[in-house]
Design a protein around this motif. Sequence first.
Motif, PDB file in Angstrom:
ATOM      1  N   LEU A 158       0.812  -1.212   0.000  1.00 49.32           N
ATOM      2  CA  LEU A 158       0.000   0.000   0.000  1.00 49.32           C
ATOM      3  C   LEU A 158       0.849   1.267   0.000  1.00 49.32           C
ATOM      4  O   LEU A 158       1.982   1.256   0.477  1.00 49.32           O
ATOM      5  N   THR A 195      14.922  -2.441   7.978  1.00 51.50           N
ATOM      6  CA  THR A 195      14.021  -3.419   8.582  1.00 51.50           C
ATOM      7  C   THR A 195      12.577  -2.903   8.586  1.00 51.50           C
ATOM      8  O   THR A 195      12.336  -1.709   8.790  1.00 51.50           O
ATOM      9  N   GLY A 196      11.646  -3.796   8.289  1.00 50.95           N
ATOM     10  CA  GLY A 196      10.219  -3.454   8.354  1.00 50.95           C
ATOM     11  C   GLY A 196       9.698  -2.611   7.211  1.00 50.95           C
ATOM     12  O   GLY A 196       8.584  -2.100   7.275  1.00 50.95           O
ATOM     13  N   THR A 197      10.476  -2.463   6.127  1.00 50.58           N
ATOM     14  CA  THR A 197      10.016  -1.605   5.021  1.00 50.58           C
ATOM     15  C   THR A 197       9.078  -2.343   4.064  1.00 50.58           C
ATOM     16  O   THR A 197       8.412  -1.715   3.237  1.00 50.58           O
ATOM     17  N   GLY A 198       9.069  -3.694   4.145  1.00 53.68           N
ATOM     18  CA  GLY A 198       8.186  -4.434   3.246  1.00 53.68           C
ATOM     19  C   GLY A 198       8.934  -5.299   2.253  1.00 53.68           C
ATOM     20  O   GLY A 198       8.395  -5.654   1.212  1.00 53.68           O
ATOM     21  N   LYS A 199      10.174  -5.695   2.590  1.00 51.13           N
ATOM     22  CA  LYS A 199      10.975  -6.497   1.646  1.00 51.13           C
ATOM     23  C   LYS A 199      10.299  -7.856   1.396  1.00 51.13           C
ATOM     24  O   LYS A 199      10.256  -8.342   0.277  1.00 51.13           O
ATOM     25  N   GLU A 200       9.786  -8.430   2.466  1.00 50.80           N
ATOM     26  CA  GLU A 200       9.138  -9.736   2.286  1.00 50.80           C
ATOM     27  C   GLU A 200       7.873  -9.601   1.436  1.00 50.80           C
ATOM     28  O   GLU A 200       7.581 -10.446   0.586  1.00 50.80           O
ATOM     29  N   LEU A 201       7.162  -8.512   1.642  1.00 50.17           N
ATOM     30  CA  LEU A 201       5.960  -8.252   0.848  1.00 50.17           C
ATOM     31  C   LEU A 201       6.319  -8.180  -0.645  1.00 50.17           C
ATOM     32  O   LEU A 201       5.605  -8.715  -1.493  1.00 50.17           O
ATOM     33  N   ASP A 264      15.900 -14.182   3.598  1.00 55.49           N
ATOM     34  CA  ASP A 264      15.913 -12.898   4.283  1.00 55.49           C
ATOM     35  C   ASP A 264      17.220 -12.803   5.070  1.00 55.49           C
ATOM     36  O   ASP A 264      17.755 -13.818   5.508  1.00 55.49           O
ATOM     37  N   VAL A 382       7.394   0.296   8.446  1.00 53.39           N
ATOM     38  CA  VAL A 382       5.957  -0.008   8.406  1.00 53.39           C
ATOM     39  C   VAL A 382       5.562  -0.967   9.539  1.00 53.39           C
ATOM     40  O   VAL A 382       4.481  -0.864  10.109  1.00 53.39           O
ATOM     41  N   ARG A 383       6.461  -1.893   9.875  1.00 56.41           N
ATOM     42  CA  ARG A 383       6.141  -2.823  10.965  1.00 56.41           C
ATOM     43  C   ARG A 383       5.913  -2.049  12.261  1.00 56.41           C
ATOM     44  O   ARG A 383       4.969  -2.319  13.004  1.00 56.41           O
ATOM     45  N   ARG A 386       2.609  -0.318  12.175  1.00 52.26           N
ATOM     46  CA  ARG A 386       1.501  -1.262  12.386  1.00 52.26           C
ATOM     47  C   ARG A 386       1.317  -1.549  13.881  1.00 52.26           C
ATOM     48  O   ARG A 386       0.207  -1.504  14.404  1.00 52.26           O
ATOM     49  N   GLN A 458      13.364  -9.451  15.286  1.00 54.13           N
ATOM     50  CA  GLN A 458      13.012  -8.106  14.803  1.00 54.13           C
ATOM     51  C   GLN A 458      13.402  -7.047  15.829  1.00 54.13           C
ATOM     52  O   GLN A 458      13.918  -5.982  15.484  1.00 54.13           O
ATOM     53  N   LYS A 461      16.978  -6.140  15.725  1.00 58.06           N
ATOM     54  CA  LYS A 461      17.288  -5.239  14.603  1.00 58.06           C
ATOM     55  C   LYS A 461      16.965  -3.806  14.970  1.00 58.06           C
ATOM     56  O   LYS A 461      17.720  -2.875  14.695  1.00 58.06           O
TER      57      LYS A 461
HETATM   58  N1  LIG Z   1       3.555  -0.841   1.768  1.00 53.39           N
HETATM   59  C1  LIG Z   1       2.980  -1.617   2.718  1.00 53.39           C
HETATM   60  N2  LIG Z   1       1.647  -1.704   2.799  1.00 53.39           N
HETATM   61  C2  LIG Z   1       1.055  -2.462   3.748  1.00 53.39           C
HETATM   62  N3  LIG Z   1       1.722  -3.169   4.667  1.00 53.39           N
HETATM   63  C3  LIG Z   1       3.055  -3.133   4.620  1.00 53.39           C
HETATM   64  C4  LIG Z   1       3.758  -2.358   3.649  1.00 53.39           C
HETATM   65  N4  LIG Z   1       5.082  -2.526   3.853  1.00 53.39           N
HETATM   66  C5  LIG Z   1       5.207  -3.346   4.893  1.00 53.39           C
HETATM   67  N5  LIG Z   1       4.005  -3.724   5.365  1.00 53.39           N
HETATM   68  C6  LIG Z   1       3.748  -4.582   6.523  1.00 53.39           C
HETATM   69  O1  LIG Z   1       4.784  -4.317   7.469  1.00 53.39           O
HETATM   70  C7  LIG Z   1       5.258  -5.505   8.081  1.00 53.39           C
HETATM   71  C8  LIG Z   1       6.736  -5.692   7.792  1.00 53.39           C
HETATM   72  O2  LIG Z   1       6.912  -5.957   6.408  1.00 53.39           O
HETATM   73  P1  LIG Z   1       7.993  -7.013   5.895  1.00 53.39           P
HETATM   74  O3  LIG Z   1       8.091  -8.186   6.813  1.00 53.39           O
HETATM   75  O4  LIG Z   1       7.694  -7.278   4.467  1.00 53.39           O
HETATM   76  O5  LIG Z   1       9.294  -6.125   6.053  1.00 53.39           O
HETATM   77  P2  LIG Z   1      10.822  -6.538   5.842  1.00 53.39           P
HETATM   78  O6  LIG Z   1      11.473  -5.394   5.173  1.00 53.39           O
HETATM   79  O7  LIG Z   1      10.891  -7.874   5.165  1.00 53.39           O
HETATM   80  O8  LIG Z   1      11.321  -6.651   7.331  1.00 53.39           O
HETATM   81  P3  LIG Z   1      12.685  -7.352   7.888  1.00 53.39           P
HETATM   82  O9  LIG Z   1      13.843  -6.645   7.283  1.00 53.39           O
HETATM   83  O10 LIG Z   1      12.600  -7.095   9.341  1.00 53.39           O
HETATM   84  O11 LIG Z   1      12.599  -8.795   7.522  1.00 53.39           O
HETATM   85  C9  LIG Z   1       4.399  -6.619   7.521  1.00 53.39           C
HETATM   86  O12 LIG Z   1       3.317  -6.810   8.406  1.00 53.39           O
HETATM   87  C10 LIG Z   1       3.911  -6.065   6.199  1.00 53.39           C
HETATM   88  O13 LIG Z   1       2.697  -6.659   5.822  1.00 53.39           O
END
Ligand SMILES: Nc1ncnc2c1ncn2[C@@H]1O[C@H](COP(=O)(O)OP(=O)(O)OP(=O)(O)O)[C@@H](O)[C@H]1O
Length: 483
Positions: A158, A195-201, A264, A382-383, A386, A458, A461
């Motif tokens: 999003l 961390t938490g920016t949405g890389k896994e997404l 990851d 973003v984490r 949330r 997490q 981090k």
């Molecule tokens: N753009 C976005 N829109 C909606 N939700 C998001 C968005 N980006 C991240 N999130 C939510 O934020 C949380 C963290 O995202 P995610 O695990 O993908 O981050 P990450 O970068 O892989 O973190 P890490 O580096 O800690 O592994 C998840 O719950 C994910 O659904």
Amino acid sequence: MSGSTAQEARPGPGNGRAVLIIDDEATLARNVATYLERLGWATQVAGSAEQGLDCYTEFRPDVVLLDHNLPGLSGLEALGRLRSIDPQACVVLMTGFGGIELAVAAMKQGAVDYLAKPLALGELKLLLERLLTQSRLESTVDYYRSREAESSGLDKLLGRSAPIVALRDRIGMLLGAERQLTDGDVPTVLILGETGTGKELVARALHFGGPRAAQPFVELNCGALQQQLLESELFGYEKGAFTDARQRKLGLVETAEGGTLFLDEIAEADASTQLKLLKLLEDRRYRRLGSVREQQGNVRIIGATHQPLEQMVREGRFRADLYFRLRIVEIHVPPLRERGDDVLFLARHFLAWHAQRYRRPVPELSAEAEGLLMRHRWPGNVRELRHAMEQALLMAQGAPLTQRELAFLAFDGLAMPATAAAEPPVGAAPADEDLNLERSERRLIMTALQRCGDNVTQAAKLLGISRDTLRYRMERLQLRGEG
Ligand SMILES: Nc1ncnc2c1ncn2[C@@H]1O[C@H](COP(=O)(O)OP(=O)(O)OP(=O)(O)O)[C@@H](O)[C@H]1O
């Protein structure tokens, strides 16, 4: 009680499963049906392949017991027809003595198994139980896979800010190019971002939007395991490979076969794992621990890290060849603080989401709360947002959220000032501030754990320390967390 004929279906009382018996030996078929009904199966009996095919579409049995020697169409011919009506049809061919060649032909045509006649009822029972468990497992896997696919897509990323729109466009372009690929050999991707920016997404969007979507998506956090465990988790091991290896274990590379392996925190992999990953990427070959035999693997690797990987390469801490092999496509996920108004957009999204979970009304954001959210630096991205919205919702009392419900953002010590000018000078702490080191440490760790839903990896981090160091400190302070 005897089995029903094709015209007369009687549902079994127990397990809700149904079997169709196609056999022209009426007495034998009826005996089998009676036996299976006692075990709770619904049965139907058909005396010929033609009758059985008619019956199949309506009865939709879970298993078909199909005799080969039938008056009209043979069992093998009927098998072909059944599989064209329903490619998932689960058919067991019944053959006379010495029917091994026939059995092989049947398996090649998609029969799940064969049974030699005369039938041993105990053997039949075991076979049906095995098929039942297998089909339950398969439908469970299908269920989870489709649920995963629904919750993973580009539209789940999003945001309306320019950097997020650009990110979605870039991923969309890559997916578009992958759709044109003639050999399905999708490129390796390296995803970089805090961390938490949405890389896994992003990794999930690439997998579930791409040509491998129907295959497994397997993820592994390389930072969460000790190195030897990481290797055995990735590549599996043979029985006896090390003291605790009591039986052969498949690695995640094998589990992800045909699909995507999301690594990851790939920067945490040690030199030996890096070398093995390089071999997997270059030659598509790997070896289980303790095995002399190399295996062929077909997985797409997506790596992610919050570490400055290029710098690690320069410092000799990460293999340059692996780095270049990984970053055939490189994707940067921007930190939340660079996404402007997306902070408010996402805050409202998470508030509405948590409100639905807790069955509470969705609170508004006051101008004061908006200001605070925009000024916060969001080191956990973003984490963190949330989790912060969950905490704020729980504090909310019906009115719009104010600074009061978000006070934890301002004082928890993890929030960085928006500008250097806002940073308090060293030694300028208020006279009544608690400077006790142990209490401060406890407070910081608890805040980080709370923000990360008690996830130790997490939280570590967020605190900028290793997971082991955090574990050690938590034990000392007698704090609890998961992961
Ligand atoms: N753009 C976005 N829109 C909606 N939700 C998001 C968005 N980006 C991240 N999130 C939510 O934020 C949380 C963290 O995202 P995610 O695990 O993908 O981050 P990450 O970068 O892989 O973190 P890490 O580096 O800690 O592994 C998840 O719950 C994910 O659904």
